[in-house]
Design an enzyme around this catalytic site. Structure first.
Site, PDB file in Angstrom:
ATOM      1  N   ASP A   9       0.820  -1.228   0.000  1.00 31.62           N
ATOM      2  CA  ASP A   9       0.000   0.000   0.000  1.00 31.62           C
ATOM      3  C   ASP A   9       0.848   1.270   0.000  1.00 31.62           C
ATOM      4  O   ASP A   9       0.436   2.291   0.545  1.00 31.62           O
ATOM      5  CB  ASP A   9      -0.960   0.040   1.209  1.00 31.62           C
ATOM      6  CG  ASP A   9      -1.773  -1.223   1.328  1.00 31.62           C
ATOM      7  OD1 ASP A   9      -2.228  -1.710   0.290  1.00 31.62           O
ATOM      8  OD2 ASP A   9      -1.939  -1.724   2.452  1.00 31.62           O
ATOM      9  N   GLY A  11       1.504   3.109  -2.450  1.00 23.73           N
ATOM     10  CA  GLY A  11       1.163   4.000  -3.572  1.00 23.73           C
ATOM     11  C   GLY A  11       1.876   3.550  -4.838  1.00 23.73           C
ATOM     12  O   GLY A  11       2.166   4.356  -5.724  1.00 23.73           O
ATOM     13  N   GLY A  36      -4.111  -4.489  -4.291  1.00 26.78           N
ATOM     14  CA  GLY A  36      -5.087  -3.493  -4.718  1.00 26.78           C
ATOM     15  C   GLY A  36      -4.329  -2.287  -5.205  1.00 26.78           C
ATOM     16  O   GLY A  36      -3.602  -1.672  -4.440  1.00 26.78           O
ATOM     17  N   THR A 124      -6.267 -11.528   3.415  1.00 27.34           N
ATOM     18  CA  THR A 124      -7.357 -10.909   2.658  1.00 27.34           C
ATOM     19  C   THR A 124      -8.464 -11.927   2.395  1.00 27.34           C
ATOM     20  O   THR A 124      -9.493 -11.579   1.825  1.00 27.34           O
ATOM     21  CB  THR A 124      -6.821 -10.379   1.310  1.00 27.34           C
ATOM     22  OG1 THR A 124      -6.238 -11.471   0.587  1.00 27.34           O
ATOM     23  CG2 THR A 124      -5.785  -9.292   1.514  1.00 27.34           C
ATOM     24  N   THR A 294      -7.681  -1.092  -0.255  1.00 29.05           N
ATOM     25  CA  THR A 294      -8.353  -1.157  -1.556  1.00 29.05           C
ATOM     26  C   THR A 294      -9.054  -2.500  -1.721  1.00 29.05           C
ATOM     27  O   THR A 294     -10.084  -2.596  -2.370  1.00 29.05           O
ATOM     28  CB  THR A 294      -7.310  -1.029  -2.698  1.00 29.05           C
ATOM     29  OG1 THR A 294      -6.405   0.007  -2.372  1.00 29.05           O
ATOM     30  CG2 THR A 294      -7.962  -0.729  -4.025  1.00 29.05           C
ATOM     31  N   THR A 296      -9.855  -4.899   0.960  1.00 32.90           N
ATOM     32  CA  THR A 296     -10.793  -5.335   1.998  1.00 32.90           C
ATOM     33  C   THR A 296     -11.521  -4.172   2.671  1.00 32.90           C
ATOM     34  O   THR A 296     -12.427  -4.409   3.474  1.00 32.90           O
ATOM     35  CB  THR A 296     -10.044  -6.144   3.085  1.00 32.90           C
ATOM     36  OG1 THR A 296      -8.984  -5.318   3.571  1.00 32.90           O
ATOM     37  CG2 THR A 296      -9.467  -7.431   2.533  1.00 32.90           C
ATOM     38  N   PRO A 299      -9.517  -0.398   7.819  1.00 30.83           N
ATOM     39  CA  PRO A 299      -8.677   0.767   8.139  1.00 30.83           C
ATOM     40  C   PRO A 299      -7.233   0.316   8.281  1.00 30.83           C
ATOM     41  O   PRO A 299      -6.970  -0.732   8.875  1.00 30.83           O
ATOM     42  CB  PRO A 299      -9.229   1.269   9.475  1.00 30.83           C
ATOM     43  CG  PRO A 299     -10.225   0.278   9.927  1.00 30.83           C
ATOM     44  CD  PRO A 299     -10.487  -0.720   8.852  1.00 30.83           C
ATOM     45  N   LEU A 327       3.684  12.563   0.610  1.00 39.27           N
ATOM     46  CA  LEU A 327       4.367  13.544   1.457  1.00 39.27           C
ATOM     47  C   LEU A 327       3.381  14.620   1.917  1.00 39.27           C
ATOM     48  O   LEU A 327       3.470  15.131   3.036  1.00 39.27           O
ATOM     49  CB  LEU A 327       5.519  14.178   0.659  1.00 39.27           C
ATOM     50  CG  LEU A 327       6.423  15.140   1.405  1.00 39.27           C
ATOM     51  CD1 LEU A 327       7.258  14.398   2.443  1.00 39.27           C
ATOM     52  CD2 LEU A 327       7.346  15.890   0.448  1.00 39.27           C
ATOM     53  N   ASP A 328       2.413  14.940   1.063  1.00 37.99           N
ATOM     54  CA  ASP A 328       1.410  15.960   1.382  1.00 37.99           C
ATOM     55  C   ASP A 328       0.601  15.607   2.638  1.00 37.99           C
ATOM     56  O   ASP A 328       0.182  16.498   3.383  1.00 37.99           O
ATOM     57  CB  ASP A 328       0.457  16.152   0.196  1.00 37.99           C
ATOM     58  CG  ASP A 328      -0.134  14.829  -0.286  1.00 37.99           C
ATOM     59  OD1 ASP A 328       0.651  13.888  -0.501  1.00 37.99           O
ATOM     60  OD2 ASP A 328      -1.360  14.732  -0.410  1.00 37.99           O
TER      61      ASP A 328
HETATM   62  P1  IMP Z   1      -2.754 -12.703   2.136  1.00 37.26           P
HETATM   63  O1  IMP Z   1      -1.794 -12.181   1.135  1.00 37.26           O
HETATM   64  O2  IMP Z   1      -4.194 -12.491   1.758  1.00 37.26           O
HETATM   65  O3  IMP Z   1      -2.467 -14.130   2.493  1.00 37.26           O
HETATM   66  O4  IMP Z   1      -2.577 -11.865   3.490  1.00 37.26           O
HETATM   67  C1  IMP Z   1      -1.404 -11.971   4.290  1.00 37.26           C
HETATM   68  C2  IMP Z   1      -1.044 -10.624   4.889  1.00 37.26           C
HETATM   69  O5  IMP Z   1      -0.607  -9.732   3.860  1.00 37.26           O
HETATM   70  C3  IMP Z   1      -2.193  -9.899   5.574  1.00 37.26           C
HETATM   71  O6  IMP Z   1      -1.668  -9.201   6.685  1.00 37.26           O
HETATM   72  C4  IMP Z   1      -2.689  -8.926   4.519  1.00 37.26           C
HETATM   73  O7  IMP Z   1      -3.329  -7.809   5.095  1.00 37.26           O
HETATM   74  C5  IMP Z   1      -1.385  -8.542   3.851  1.00 37.26           C
HETATM   75  N1  IMP Z   1      -1.535  -8.139   2.448  1.00 37.26           N
HETATM   76  C6  IMP Z   1      -1.715  -8.933   1.373  1.00 37.26           C
HETATM   77  N2  IMP Z   1      -1.767  -8.209   0.244  1.00 37.26           N
HETATM   78  C7  IMP Z   1      -1.590  -6.938   0.598  1.00 37.26           C
HETATM   79  C8  IMP Z   1      -1.504  -5.723  -0.144  1.00 37.26           C
HETATM   80  O8  IMP Z   1      -1.589  -5.671  -1.370  1.00 37.26           O
HETATM   81  N3  IMP Z   1      -1.297  -4.603   0.598  1.00 37.26           N
HETATM   82  C9  IMP Z   1      -1.160  -4.617   1.938  1.00 37.26           C
HETATM   83  N4  IMP Z   1      -1.232  -5.731   2.662  1.00 37.26           N
HETATM   84  C10 IMP Z   1      -1.436  -6.879   2.012  1.00 37.26           C
END
Ligand code: IMP
Length: 432
Positions: A9, A11, A36, A124, A294, A296, A299, A327-328
């Site tokens: 995440d 960006g 996502g 997820t 994005t 699930t 927060p 940064l903003d």
């Molecule tokens: P999984 O990839 O669904 O097995 O989730 C394993 C861990 O990775 C969990 O803590 C998820 O929240 C995290 N995770 C999986 N994909 C992402 C992503 O694209 N961004 C942030 N966290 C992720």
């Protein structure tokens, strides 16, 4: 190649889209629809989970590598979504060697999470872990198998028998419908057939022809099962080295690795997070930065920038440069902190610990700096047009500090969601 330097995440979607303007090919090589990516293309916002971000660009071939796990039903829906947004002529290639997320994988994902107690990663729920487990346990189905009825029936027969027992052992007595699964997957294979191919061969030809290839990492370094906060990680390698394995090219073909980091840190799901802010500042960052997943909608946990974690990311990815995003979002905070080390049991730790208990108990050692004012999105975009030196002095000091600590250049700074709100530092002294 672009990789996440934190817990995902960061960006990356926007950063990848920025570089994709100069690419002939954009390749995803890990993960599946756990990812996502949000990108803005013109006035349109796209949210992808599976498709490589480059897909919206006419001249880009989007490639899904063998290192991915693909839910064909989700993929077909995402292709339909793309078409519904007016993108009808796209170039997509899917590796025949990529693994398929089967209907029993999300079920097993949930069952296994429930057995882990406090060690659950907070997945997820998309079946990512079980699909990769099946790959290495040799129970997996590949995308190429969906085009071969005989082979699919044979492999699916073995997989269903084994997974049926596994589910029963976990207390779930639901009968897996072999015939229906076979029929559905042959149908989806037929629908995807035109995209399924030998991706390695395509990429190696592209390399020989001098094409510009961009690798799009999903998740981030600290979610990597080898180098992250194991077991609070995802199930495929998210570091730069995975791009070669996950797409079928040699490691020497990758000549530039960019790590993406937010100007602060976030994490979704469970696991240690030393700089997490459970106060008003964390709430401020979550709100201003729209820090909700994005995939699930959960927060995101928010906290200060963590230099030991980033230094670890520099090492395990061999980062050449950084892209700093959002940064903003820090605008409006009077003081800004960043962890420059950790203390545990009264002692200063060297580096980023692999022991998650120690990491969970570690106290960050902070450096503090002055913050800068909150500005409206349009104002940040205007500053981006003026260039790097137009950024508030305190923000420049913050960036200089990050660069100095990590010993690599920052080549991109993002200060808003739009493409225009990006400062491209390539070509400046010391930067490629
Ligand atoms: P999984 O990839 O669904 O097995 O989730 C394993 C861990 O990775 C969990 O803590 C998820 O929240 C995290 N995770 C999986 N994909 C992402 C992503 O694209 N961004 C942030 N966290 C992720």
């Amino acid at each position: 190649m672009v990789v996440g330097a934190q817990w995902g995440d960061e960006g990356k979607g926007k950063v990848i889209d920025f570089y994709a303007a100069e690419a002939d090919v954009v390749v995803r090589f890990n993960g599946g629809n756990n990812a996502g990516h949000t990108i803005m293309f013109g006035d349109l916002e796209f949210k992808f989970h599976l498709l490589p971000s480059g897909i919206v660009r006419k001249n880009v071939t989007a490639v899904m590598g063998n290192g991915m796990v693909i839910d064909p039903d989700v993929l077909l829906k995402e292709i339909a979504y793309l078409r519904s947004k007016g993108v009808s002529s796209f170039k997509l290639l899917i590796s025949e060697r990529a693994q398929v997320i089967m209907p029993y994988h999300p079920v097993v994902d949930g069952l296994e999470e429930s057995l882990k107690g406090s060690l659950k990663a907070g997945t997820t729920g998309r079946g990512i872990g079980p699909a990769y487990s099946d790959k290495v346990a040799r129970f997996g189905i590949t995308m190429g198998d969906l085009l071969d009825e005989k082979l699919l029936a044979q492999k699916l027969g073995a997989a269903v028998a084994a997974r049926q027992r596994l589910m029963a052992a976990y207390g779930r007595n639901e009968e897996l419908q072999f015939q229906k699964m076979l029929k559905d997957h042959l149908k989806m294979g037929g629908q995807l057939k035109k995209y399924i191919t030998n991706v390695s061969s395509f990429l190696n030809t592209a390399i020989r022809e001098g094409k510009n290839i961009l690798f799009e990492g999903a998740q981030g370094t600290l979610l990597d099962p080898d180098h992250g906060t194991y077991p609070y990680v995802t199930s495929s390698n998210a570091v730069a080295g995975a791009a070669a394995v996950g797409s079928g090219i040699g490691p020497r073909a990758i000549d530039w690795v960019i790590g993406v980091s937010k100007a602060y840190t976030t994490r979704v799901g469970e696991g240690p997070f030393p700089t997490e802010l459970r106060d008003d500042i964390g709430e401020h960052i979550r709100k201003v930065g729209c820090e909700f997943g994005t995939t699930t909608g959960r927060p995101r946990r928010c906290g200060w920038l963590d230099m030991p974690a980033l230094a670890h990311a520099v090492d395990v990815n061999g980062l050449d440069a950084l892209a700093i995003t959002k940064l903003d979002v820090l605008g409006g905070l009077r003081r800004i902190k960043m962890a420059v080390g950790y203390k545990h049991a009264g002692k200063r730790l060297g580096g980023f610990p692999s022991n998650i208990r120690v990491l969970g108990e570690a106290e960050p050692v902070y450096k503090e700096m002055d913050g800068w004012d909150a500005l409206k999105t349009e104002k940040w975009t205007a500053l981006a047009k003026e260039g790097y030196d137009a950024l508030p002095d305190a923000a420049l000091e913050y960036l200089a500090f990050i660069k100095g600590e990590l010993g690599i250049p920052i080549e991109l700074v993002s200060i808003g969601p739009s493409r225009e709100a990006t400062i491209d530092l390539r070509g400046m002294p010391g930067i490629r």
